[in-house]
Design a protein around this motif. Sequence first.
Motif, mmCIF file in Angstrom:
data_model
loop_
_atom_site.group_PDB
_atom_site.id
_atom_site.type_symbol
_atom_site.label_atom_id
_atom_site.label_comp_id
_atom_site.label_asym_id
_atom_site.label_seq_id
_atom_site.Cartn_x
_atom_site.Cartn_y
_atom_site.Cartn_z
ATOM 1 N N TYR A 154 0.840 -0.952 0.044
ATOM 2 C CA TYR A 154 -0.094 -0.171 -0.036
ATOM 3 C C TYR A 154 0.998 1.294 0.005
ATOM 4 O O TYR A 154 0.578 2.304 -0.482
ATOM 5 C CB TYR A 154 -0.999 0.078 1.058
ATOM 6 N N PHE A 155 2.105 1.160 0.660
ATOM 7 C CA PHE A 155 3.009 2.365 0.553
ATOM 8 C C PHE A 155 3.595 2.703 -0.790
ATOM 9 O O PHE A 155 3.630 3.753 -1.155
ATOM 10 C CB PHE A 155 4.070 2.047 1.612
ATOM 11 N N LEU A 156 3.691 1.576 -1.629
ATOM 12 C CA LEU A 156 4.310 1.589 -2.916
ATOM 13 C C LEU A 156 3.187 2.521 -3.709
ATOM 14 O O LEU A 156 3.534 3.213 -4.506
ATOM 15 C CB LEU A 156 4.234 0.435 -3.655
ATOM 16 N N VAL A 157 1.942 1.904 -3.535
ATOM 17 C CA VAL A 157 0.734 2.468 -4.416
ATOM 18 C C VAL A 157 0.623 4.145 -3.822
ATOM 19 O O VAL A 157 0.541 5.064 -4.609
ATOM 20 C CB VAL A 157 -0.644 1.742 -4.047
ATOM 21 N N LEU A 158 0.875 4.383 -2.608
ATOM 22 C CA LEU A 158 0.922 5.979 -2.005
ATOM 23 C C LEU A 158 1.919 6.481 -2.676
ATOM 24 O O LEU A 158 1.797 7.733 -3.212
ATOM 25 C CB LEU A 158 1.140 5.766 -0.649
ATOM 26 N N VAL A 159 3.226 5.938 -2.801
ATOM 27 C CA VAL A 159 4.302 6.880 -3.489
ATOM 28 C C VAL A 159 4.064 7.094 -4.846
ATOM 29 O O VAL A 159 4.325 8.100 -5.351
ATOM 30 C CB VAL A 159 5.585 5.981 -3.245
ATOM 31 N N HIS A 201 -6.308 -0.614 -2.018
ATOM 32 C CA HIS A 201 -5.359 -0.206 -1.223
ATOM 33 C C HIS A 201 -5.446 1.460 -1.007
ATOM 34 O O HIS A 201 -5.264 1.985 0.113
ATOM 35 C CB HIS A 201 -3.659 -0.088 -1.978
ATOM 36 N N ILE A 202 -5.775 2.179 -2.011
ATOM 37 C CA ILE A 202 -6.094 3.528 -1.673
ATOM 38 C C ILE A 202 -7.426 3.763 -0.665
ATOM 39 O O ILE A 202 -7.229 4.652 0.229
ATOM 40 C CB ILE A 202 -6.482 4.306 -3.037
ATOM 41 N N ASP A 203 -8.258 2.839 -0.831
ATOM 42 C CA ASP A 203 -9.517 3.140 0.117
ATOM 43 C C ASP A 203 -8.982 2.797 1.713
ATOM 44 O O ASP A 203 -9.495 3.285 2.806
ATOM 45 C CB ASP A 203 -10.603 2.156 -0.302
ATOM 46 N N TYR A 204 -8.124 1.837 1.719
ATOM 47 C CA TYR A 204 -7.535 1.363 3.107
ATOM 48 C C TYR A 204 -6.626 2.582 3.580
ATOM 49 O O TYR A 204 -6.749 3.040 4.696
ATOM 50 C CB TYR A 204 -6.718 0.009 2.967
ATOM 51 N N LEU A 205 -5.806 3.115 2.636
ATOM 52 C CA LEU A 205 -5.243 4.189 3.241
ATOM 53 C C LEU A 205 -5.965 5.566 3.553
ATOM 54 O O LEU A 205 -5.774 6.127 4.574
ATOM 55 C CB LEU A 205 -4.123 4.715 1.909
ATOM 56 N N TRP A 241 4.569 15.438 5.285
ATOM 57 C CA TRP A 241 6.049 14.946 4.769
ATOM 58 C C TRP A 241 6.125 13.454 5.220
ATOM 59 O O TRP A 241 7.253 12.970 5.589
ATOM 60 C CB TRP A 241 7.055 15.502 5.597
ATOM 61 N N LEU A 242 4.962 12.565 5.111
ATOM 62 C CA LEU A 242 5.071 11.246 5.261
ATOM 63 C C LEU A 242 5.302 10.434 3.925
ATOM 64 O O LEU A 242 6.179 9.367 4.053
ATOM 65 C CB LEU A 242 3.561 10.833 5.578
ATOM 66 N N VAL A 243 5.402 11.138 2.867
ATOM 67 C CA VAL A 243 5.900 10.538 1.548
ATOM 68 C C VAL A 243 6.797 11.613 1.171
ATOM 69 O O VAL A 243 6.242 12.746 0.987
ATOM 70 C CB VAL A 243 4.931 10.143 0.339
ATOM 71 N N ARG A 244 8.101 11.343 0.928
ATOM 72 C CA ARG A 244 9.199 12.447 0.607
ATOM 73 C C ARG A 244 10.012 11.827 -0.577
ATOM 74 O O ARG A 244 9.711 10.816 -1.286
ATOM 75 C CB ARG A 244 10.079 12.566 1.596
#
Length: 265
Positions: A154-159, A201-205, A241-244
């Motif tokens: 899910y973090f990969l999707v977020l990035v 994944h986006i809904d979960y985030l 700044w959770l994704v940088r």
Amino acid sequence: MSGIVVHLPPRSGGGEPCGGPMTLRLGPGETARFGRGSAGAPVELRLEDAAISRLAGEIRVTDDHWQLSNHSTSQSYLVENPEGAGEYLRVPPRRAGAPIPFEFSRVLLPARGNTAVAFHVFAPDHVYLPGDGSDGQWGSRTVAAYSLDETSLYFLVLVALCEPRLRDESSVAVPTTPQIVERLRDHDACRHLTARAVSSHIDYLADEKMRIGDPAERGPRTGARRNGKREALVGLVLRFWLVREEHLALLPRRAGAAPREWNTP
């Protein structure tokens, strides 16, 4: 680094040089004025453009940051963070001693040409408190507001969702589900990633990790509603700044892409 370094890159206009590069080093307590300058208003940093005041502003250095004063009566100046996700602050006319929080800044002044006049400021590294977990002495331990596993899918999707804004490609657009599937296709963990999985994944985030929106409204997503959640999700994680920019290394390399470099004086 003690103090700051101010660098004015070479500038050209109409095919002819308008001035060579200049570098100033200022220690705590020191100041430098900038503008077009004159015999009655000398400046340490001379900016050659008719739209810039003779005495346009002043830089003042403290122990751990620097301040910008805008002497113009009509023009605002912008201070950008070239290493951030489009972060900037505006210094309005006659503002004195505006503290600048960035370690690397680009100061832009309106000019008559197609591009603004700009100079760079390299400030001291930020100082952080030691992470010794000493808050336990005050009672119960502090829990994380947003807990994200940077090794998860899910973090990969977020990035991938944040990538365009991290690369300054767009201040508005957020990738669609098919675009994210295509962007991650070359990643070993995402070769069989489907559009439905990306949406999940986006809904979960949005719903569980970042807790965006009213829990009572969570349910089946319409297209417009899902896009709104994506915008809110990207805005929230970049604001905190959770994704940088360094997280972009987790994504497959884009064809023809080269690492971004900043020239230092």
